[in-house]
Motif scaffolding. Structure first.
Motif, PDB file in Angstrom:
ATOM      1  N   GLY B  63       0.860  -1.263  -0.055  1.00  0.00           N
ATOM      2  CA  GLY B  63      -0.001   0.010  -0.203  1.00  0.00           C
ATOM      3  C   GLY B  63       0.851   1.232  -0.161  1.00  0.00           C
ATOM      4  N   ALA B  67       1.584   4.140  -2.831  1.00  0.00           N
ATOM      5  CA  ALA B  67       0.811   5.407  -2.358  1.00  0.00           C
ATOM      6  C   ALA B  67       1.440   6.839  -2.895  1.00  0.00           C
ATOM      7  CB  ALA B  67       0.883   5.708  -0.793  1.00  0.00           C
ATOM      8  N   CYS B  98      -7.728   9.628  -2.090  1.00  0.00           N
ATOM      9  CA  CYS B  98      -7.302   8.280  -1.218  1.00  0.00           C
ATOM     10  C   CYS B  98      -8.382   7.221  -1.446  1.00  0.00           C
ATOM     11  CB  CYS B  98      -7.217   8.849   0.056  1.00  0.00           C
ATOM     12  SG  CYS B  98      -6.063  10.184   0.483  1.00  0.00           S
ATOM     13  N   HIS B 101      -7.534   5.418  -4.631  1.00  0.00           N
ATOM     14  CA  HIS B 101      -6.392   4.600  -4.125  1.00  0.00           C
ATOM     15  C   HIS B 101      -6.900   3.222  -3.473  1.00  0.00           C
ATOM     16  CE1 HIS B 101      -2.807   3.161  -1.735  1.00  0.00           C
ATOM     17  NE2 HIS B 101      -2.271   3.295  -2.911  1.00  0.00           N
ATOM     18  N   TRP B 102      -7.877   3.397  -2.645  1.00  0.00           N
ATOM     19  CA  TRP B 102      -8.470   2.179  -1.840  1.00  0.00           C
ATOM     20  C   TRP B 102      -9.201   1.260  -2.953  1.00  0.00           C
ATOM     21  CZ3 TRP B 102     -13.454   1.083  -0.023  1.00  0.00           C
ATOM     22  CH2 TRP B 102     -13.519  -0.118   0.964  1.00  0.00           C
ATOM     23  N   GLY B 106      -6.296  -1.121  -2.775  1.00  0.00           N
ATOM     24  CA  GLY B 106      -6.524  -1.714  -1.607  1.00  0.00           C
ATOM     25  C   GLY B 106      -7.169  -2.922  -1.799  1.00  0.00           C
ATOM     26  N   SER B 142      -4.681   3.584   2.936  1.00  0.00           N
ATOM     27  CA  SER B 142      -4.934   4.443   2.050  1.00  0.00           C
ATOM     28  C   SER B 142      -4.846   5.927   2.473  1.00  0.00           C
ATOM     29  CB  SER B 142      -6.095   4.260   1.215  1.00  0.00           C
ATOM     30  OG  SER B 142      -5.842   3.009   0.351  1.00  0.00           O
TER      31      SER B 142
END
Lengths: 245, 222
Positions: B63, B67, B98, B101-102, B106, B142
């Protein structure tokens, strides 16, 4: 606080305070060390190793005190834009990190005879180690950003994030594993330490705190002067560039 | 709301289509899981006992590795300036990125975790609780990484610095994430307390982290 926003006035005050403060540190630490090593009786269980506590406990307190100073200074940077807040936070970080390191080292020296090993993954040790990592992160962030203003604000944001996280980290690590001595000085029902050991501890704590303030003021003075030198060098370069053009 | 959804869709699409953004994270996760038994020896009992910890550590590292991309590309090509000047509050922009991103990194990491758990001889019975704990904990991964990514925008060696800044913040997620799975490995216990704390950590970081990220982005754009 507002009148101290003028660095020159602040430097004047520091110059006046420093001799007195240095004398105070020498007296307190001198008395404290004498009491710790010659007057305090050995503990009935821990024997002579209890004397490590007189260095260890004040260092651990100041490790947390240092982060508190940084967090308050971070508020000063972000909310009031106090010109010295950034200087205060930046110079407190290495000092706080050093006290954290001292607490960890003295703790593991004490742990060897008491627990039979230099390091155990106990809750308090681990949270001190994480605090040390937070200090390292702050210092690294300051060093990676060249522009002073941006570095100061970024570090202030990180310091506040860390300050919110410290209790959560503490709580989770406590859940994870606990072996350390429970708190024995500040607790409901009074301290469980004998007065003969408590007095030198408090003198040492006062001496360490005065030492922290002394080192911090000296570091702040050095940082302000360093920034002045940098500003002077920049104007010099700019002037040279103008003269050439 | 529409603008936030559009931004979310754009970021998720970018992460999937831009070569290797998600794939590299998954590959990195695989590599971490593969080298650990090589270092520890092939004892399946030992591996089964420490599998939850290894799976969580690998997830956190993967992760973290991905990032840097949350804000970096948009910072370099100027999109972030446009977004900062746009109608959405910057904290919402940071939160949506974010969240993207998850969703894009994720969740795929959580989805391949059972496969990797097989390699580590994690008892089958604990796979559901592993996935549940990871689903509950990865939003915090995240969003906390987003703070580090926004603080290190445009810096040299930002990847290493990002790891140094964010890993201490991951301590609670790691501890509760592992303890949600460990009871099934070492003995009977309850999944719920650590699971609920993971949810609390994720929810709190979803609310608070975007504020910090937005402040850091504004600082970097100034």
């Amino acid at each position: 606080m507002i009148s101290l926003a003028n660095p020159t006035r602040f430097l004047g005050l520091v110059d006046k305070v420093l001799p007195w403060l240095s004398a105070l540190v020498v007296i307190l630490l001198g008395t404290g060390l004498y009491l710790s090593f010659f007057v305090a009786p050995p503990d009935y269980q821990q024997g002579e190793t209890v004397r490590i506590m007189f260095i260890h406990v004040p260092a651990a307190w100041l490790a947390m005190f240092g982060y508190t100073v940084i967090a308050i200074a971070a508020l000063g940077t972000l909310i009031w834009r106090h010109p010295l807040a950034d200087v205060a936070a930046k110079t407190a970080a290495p000092i706080g990190a050093t006290f954290t390191f001292v607490a960890l080292v003295t703790g593991s020296l004490w742990g060897k005879p008491m627990w039979g090993t230099y390091w155990v993954w106990d809750a308090r040790l681990t949270s001190m180690l994480v605090l040390f990592l937070l200090y390292l992160g702050l210092i690294a962030l300051w060093q990676s950003i060249d522009e002073l203003g941006r570095a100061g604000r970024a570090a202030a944001i990180l310091a506040l994030v860390g300050a919110i996280n410290i209790p959560i980290i503490k709580f989770s690590v406590d859940w994870w594993n606990t072996l350390h001595q429970p708190a024995s000085v500040f607790r409901t029902g009074g301290p469980t330490i004998d007065p003969a050991l408590l007095t030198p501890l408090f003198v040492m704590a006062a001496g360490f705190t005065a030492l922290f303030v002394l080192l911090h003021l000296m570091a702040m003075r050095a940082e302000i002067l360093r920034r002045r030198v940098r500003a002077l060098q920049q104007t010099q370069v700019e002037r040279a560039a103008l003269a050439e053009a | 709301m529409n603008a936030a959804l559009a931004l979310l869709a754009r970021d998720v699409k970018l992460a999937w289509r831009e070569g290797g953004a998600v794939g590299v994270a998954l590959g990195f996760y695989l590599v971490v899981i593969v080298i650990t038994p090589l270092g520890l020896g092939p004892d399946l009992n030992l591996l089964g006992r420490i599998a939850p910890g290894i799976l969580w550590v690998g997830l956190l590292l993967a992760g973290l590795l991905s990032a840097g991309r949350i804000f970096d590309n948009d910072y370099e090509d100027g999109t972030l300036d446009v977004l900062a000047a746009g109608p959405l509050p910057l904290s919402v922009v940071a939160g949506v990125k974010c969240l993207a991103h998850w969703l894009a990194t994720g969740i795929p990491l959580v989805l391949i975790a059972p496969l990797l758990a097989l390699l580590l001889n994690l008892p089958m019975g604990s796979v559901p609780s592993l996935m549940l704990a990871m689903l509950a904990g990865t939003p915090a991964v995240s969003f906390l990484a987003g703070i580090g990514a926004s603080l290190t925008l445009g810096l040299r060696r930002s990847g290493l610095l990002l790891a140094l800044l964010v890993v201490p913040l991951y301590v609670p997620v790691l501890i509760f994430g592992v303890s949600a799975v460990t009871p099934y490995v070492t003995g009977p216990n309850s999944l719920w307390p650590p699971f609920l704390i993971l949810c609390a950590l994720s929810l709190a970081s979803m609310v608070l982290a975007p504020l910090a990220s937005a402040a850091a982005i504004r600082n970097a754009l100034r």
